[in-house]
Design a protein around this motif. Structure first.
Motif, PDB file in Angstrom:
ATOM      1  N   LYS A  20      -0.104 -16.308  16.939  1.00  0.00           N
ATOM      2  CA  LYS A  20       0.689 -15.615  15.930  1.00  0.00           C
ATOM      3  C   LYS A  20       0.158 -14.189  15.718  1.00  0.00           C
ATOM      4  CE  LYS A  20       2.005 -19.950  13.618  1.00  0.00           C
ATOM      5  NZ  LYS A  20       1.987 -20.725  12.342  1.00  0.00           N
ATOM      6  N   TYR A  60      12.174 -22.038  13.899  1.00  0.00           N
ATOM      7  CA  TYR A  60      11.794 -22.687  12.640  1.00  0.00           C
ATOM      8  C   TYR A  60      13.007 -23.228  11.880  1.00  0.00           C
ATOM      9  CZ  TYR A  60       6.842 -21.240  12.968  1.00  0.00           C
ATOM     10  OH  TYR A  60       5.522 -21.087  13.340  1.00  0.00           O
ATOM     11  N   LEU A  63      12.727 -25.688   9.005  1.00  0.00           N
ATOM     12  CA  LEU A  63      12.027 -25.277   7.784  1.00  0.00           C
ATOM     13  C   LEU A  63      12.859 -24.355   6.903  1.00  0.00           C
ATOM     14  CD1 LEU A  63       8.477 -24.547   9.318  1.00  0.00           C
ATOM     15  CD2 LEU A  63       9.260 -26.628   8.173  1.00  0.00           C
ATOM     16  N   PHE A  68       8.759 -21.165   1.536  1.00  0.00           N
ATOM     17  CA  PHE A  68       7.990 -20.143   2.261  1.00  0.00           C
ATOM     18  C   PHE A  68       8.706 -19.627   3.503  1.00  0.00           C
ATOM     19  CE2 PHE A  68       6.583 -24.396   3.611  1.00  0.00           C
ATOM     20  CZ  PHE A  68       6.783 -24.330   4.980  1.00  0.00           C
ATOM     21  N   SER A  71       9.081 -15.755   3.979  1.00  0.00           N
ATOM     22  CA  SER A  71       7.788 -15.099   4.228  1.00  0.00           C
ATOM     23  C   SER A  71       7.227 -15.516   5.586  1.00  0.00           C
ATOM     24  CB  SER A  71       6.798 -15.345   3.089  1.00  0.00           C
ATOM     25  OG  SER A  71       6.338 -16.663   3.088  1.00  0.00           O
ATOM     26  N   LEU A  72       7.522 -16.739   6.005  1.00  0.00           N
ATOM     27  CA  LEU A  72       7.110 -17.194   7.344  1.00  0.00           C
ATOM     28  C   LEU A  72       7.750 -16.318   8.432  1.00  0.00           C
ATOM     29  CD1 LEU A  72       5.801 -19.262   9.316  1.00  0.00           C
ATOM     30  CD2 LEU A  72       7.811 -20.734   8.934  1.00  0.00           C
ATOM     31  N   TYR A  75       6.119 -12.879   8.408  1.00  0.00           N
ATOM     32  CA  TYR A  75       4.800 -12.997   9.060  1.00  0.00           C
ATOM     33  C   TYR A  75       4.937 -13.052  10.582  1.00  0.00           C
ATOM     34  CZ  TYR A  75       0.872 -16.110  10.649  1.00  0.00           C
ATOM     35  OH  TYR A  75      -0.162 -16.720  11.314  1.00  0.00           O
ATOM     36  N   ARG A  96      -2.205 -30.300  19.669  1.00  0.00           N
ATOM     37  CA  ARG A  96      -2.153 -30.395  18.200  1.00  0.00           C
ATOM     38  C   ARG A  96      -3.550 -30.681  17.638  1.00  0.00           C
ATOM     39  NH1 ARG A  96       2.270 -28.644  15.184  1.00  0.00           N
ATOM     40  NH2 ARG A  96       1.724 -30.174  13.598  1.00  0.00           N
ATOM     41  N   THR A 102      -2.164 -28.019   9.780  1.00  0.00           N
ATOM     42  CA  THR A 102      -1.355 -26.849   9.406  1.00  0.00           C
ATOM     43  C   THR A 102      -2.075 -25.997   8.370  1.00  0.00           C
ATOM     44  OG1 THR A 102       0.637 -28.141   9.838  1.00  0.00           O
ATOM     45  CG2 THR A 102       0.884 -26.169   8.467  1.00  0.00           C
ATOM     46  N   ARG A 113      -7.613 -23.567  14.144  1.00  0.00           N
ATOM     47  CA  ARG A 113      -7.397 -23.190  12.739  1.00  0.00           C
ATOM     48  C   ARG A 113      -8.659 -23.401  11.901  1.00  0.00           C
ATOM     49  NH1 ARG A 113      -1.395 -25.965  12.577  1.00  0.00           N
ATOM     50  NH2 ARG A 113      -0.174 -24.111  13.137  1.00  0.00           N
ATOM     51  N   VAL A 120      -2.870 -21.161   4.873  1.00  0.00           N
ATOM     52  CA  VAL A 120      -1.715 -21.679   5.627  1.00  0.00           C
ATOM     53  C   VAL A 120      -0.732 -20.581   6.027  1.00  0.00           C
ATOM     54  CG1 VAL A 120      -0.296 -22.254   3.592  1.00  0.00           C
ATOM     55  CG2 VAL A 120      -0.070 -23.615   5.699  1.00  0.00           C
ATOM     56  N   SER A 121      -0.711 -19.490   5.264  1.00  0.00           N
ATOM     57  CA  SER A 121       0.254 -18.425   5.576  1.00  0.00           C
ATOM     58  C   SER A 121      -0.238 -17.511   6.700  1.00  0.00           C
ATOM     59  CB  SER A 121       0.520 -17.586   4.325  1.00  0.00           C
ATOM     60  OG  SER A 121      -0.666 -16.913   3.935  1.00  0.00           O
ATOM     61  N   ASN A 123      -2.223 -18.802   9.793  1.00  0.00           N
ATOM     62  CA  ASN A 123      -2.980 -19.849  10.476  1.00  0.00           C
ATOM     63  C   ASN A 123      -3.051 -19.694  12.000  1.00  0.00           C
ATOM     64  OD1 ASN A 123      -0.376 -20.610  10.934  1.00  0.00           O
ATOM     65  ND2 ASN A 123      -0.576 -22.684  10.098  1.00  0.00           N
TER      66      ASN A 123
HETATM   67  P1  GDP Z   1       2.681 -26.524  12.105  1.00  0.00           P
HETATM   68  O1  GDP Z   1       3.548 -27.328  13.030  1.00  0.00           O
HETATM   69  O2  GDP Z   1       1.311 -27.088  11.954  1.00  0.00           O
HETATM   70  O3  GDP Z   1       2.635 -25.057  12.472  1.00  0.00           O
HETATM   71  O4  GDP Z   1       3.303 -26.631  10.640  1.00  0.00           O
HETATM   72  P2  GDP Z   1       4.851 -26.654  10.151  1.00  0.00           P
HETATM   73  O5  GDP Z   1       5.758 -26.843  11.313  1.00  0.00           O
HETATM   74  O6  GDP Z   1       4.939 -27.602   9.019  1.00  0.00           O
HETATM   75  O7  GDP Z   1       5.038 -25.189   9.547  1.00  0.00           O
HETATM   76  C1  GDP Z   1       5.226 -24.089  10.383  1.00  0.00           C
HETATM   77  C2  GDP Z   1       4.413 -22.929   9.874  1.00  0.00           C
HETATM   78  O8  GDP Z   1       4.892 -22.554   8.572  1.00  0.00           O
HETATM   79  C3  GDP Z   1       2.930 -23.214   9.650  1.00  0.00           C
HETATM   80  O9  GDP Z   1       2.144 -23.134  10.814  1.00  0.00           O
HETATM   81  C4  GDP Z   1       2.568 -22.123   8.670  1.00  0.00           C
HETATM   82  O10 GDP Z   1       2.407 -20.858   9.326  1.00  0.00           O
HETATM   83  C5  GDP Z   1       3.827 -22.045   7.804  1.00  0.00           C
HETATM   84  N1  GDP Z   1       3.678 -22.871   6.609  1.00  0.00           N
HETATM   85  C6  GDP Z   1       3.699 -24.217   6.505  1.00  0.00           C
HETATM   86  N2  GDP Z   1       3.531 -24.626   5.234  1.00  0.00           N
HETATM   87  C7  GDP Z   1       3.390 -23.485   4.506  1.00  0.00           C
HETATM   88  C8  GDP Z   1       3.191 -23.228   3.117  1.00  0.00           C
HETATM   89  O11 GDP Z   1       3.097 -24.137   2.296  1.00  0.00           O
HETATM   90  N3  GDP Z   1       3.102 -21.905   2.749  1.00  0.00           N
HETATM   91  C9  GDP Z   1       3.202 -20.888   3.627  1.00  0.00           C
HETATM   92  N4  GDP Z   1       3.102 -19.622   3.198  1.00  0.00           N
HETATM   93  N5  GDP Z   1       3.400 -21.094   4.951  1.00  0.00           N
HETATM   94  C10 GDP Z   1       3.486 -22.373   5.383  1.00  0.00           C
END
Ligand code: GDP
Ligand code: MG
Length: 161
Positions: A20, A60, A63, A68, A71-72, A75, A96, A102, A113, A120-121, A123
């Motif tokens: 990222k 994404y 999601l 978030f 903002s994701l 980012y 993984r 995450t 990580r 988390v924002s 990572n």
């Molecule tokens: P991953 O598969 O481990 O990357 O996790 P997810 O698929 O659930 O989420 C995708 C990405 O969204 C994560 O890697 C983080 O960059 C972001 N993200 C997930 N949860 C949060 C959160 O609660 N807050 C914020 N700011 N970003 C989040």
């Protein structure tokens, strides 16, 4: 040994890994690639790019209702990404594990990580979460002509070289 004829059943598992924008900014590209090489996986595709909103919203899409989400996307489009396809036995699940939870606060030391991030924002890295998800993500980010099906010399008998 003879190289096996390719058939669907022996196509090797592949996953999509993306460093990222924070990982690129912090010059972690080399260390992250090194971990996957050292583990024994094979790099079959690699590129650096600035991601469009279109590709990120597709990547994404699951999601989009999360608080978030916007903002994701900001980012993920804030700077260049390094996007890769890695191949090998059980590569989706093992990646993984190598990437860690995450939320970096929950990620084990020794994971990407867990070693390089705290929030988390920011990572550092993405890894596909299932074989089916990986196939979709690889198709989204790469054209099949840009994925190379090459033989590792150390896994090929010298008579073939
Ligand atoms: P991953 O598969 O481990 O990357 O996790 P997810 O698929 O659930 O989420 C995708 C990405 O969204 C994560 O890697 C983080 O960059 C972001 N993200 C997930 N949860 C949060 C959160 O609660 N807050 C914020 N700011 N970003 C989040
Ligand atoms: Mg995910």
């Amino acid at each position: 040994w003879h190289r096996s004829k390719s058939s669907l059943s022996d196509v090797k598992e592949r996953t999509l890994i993306a460093i990222k924008p924070d990982g690129v900014q912090r010059r972690l590209v080399g260390q992250i690639i090194q971990r996957f090489e050292q583990r024994g996986f094979k790099l079959v595709g690699l590129k650096m790019l600035q991601a469009s909103q279109d590709i990120l919203s597709e990547h994404y899409c699951d999601l989009r209702t999360k608080p978030f989400y916007s903002s994701l996307l900001r980012y993920m489009s804030s700077g260049p990404l390094v996007v890769m396809v890695w191949e090998g036995h059980n590569v989706v699940q093992t990646s993984r594990t190598m990437v860690g939870s995450t939320n970096p606060a929950e990620a084990q030391a020794g994971t990407v990580r867990g070693d390089f991030s705290i929030h988390v924002s920011r990572n550092v890295i993405h890894a596909s979460d299932s074989v089916e998800g990986a196939q979709k993500e690889i198709q989204l980010w790469f054209q099949s002509k840009d994925l190379l099906d090459w033989d590792c010399w150390d896994q090929t008998s010298t008579s073939e070289v």
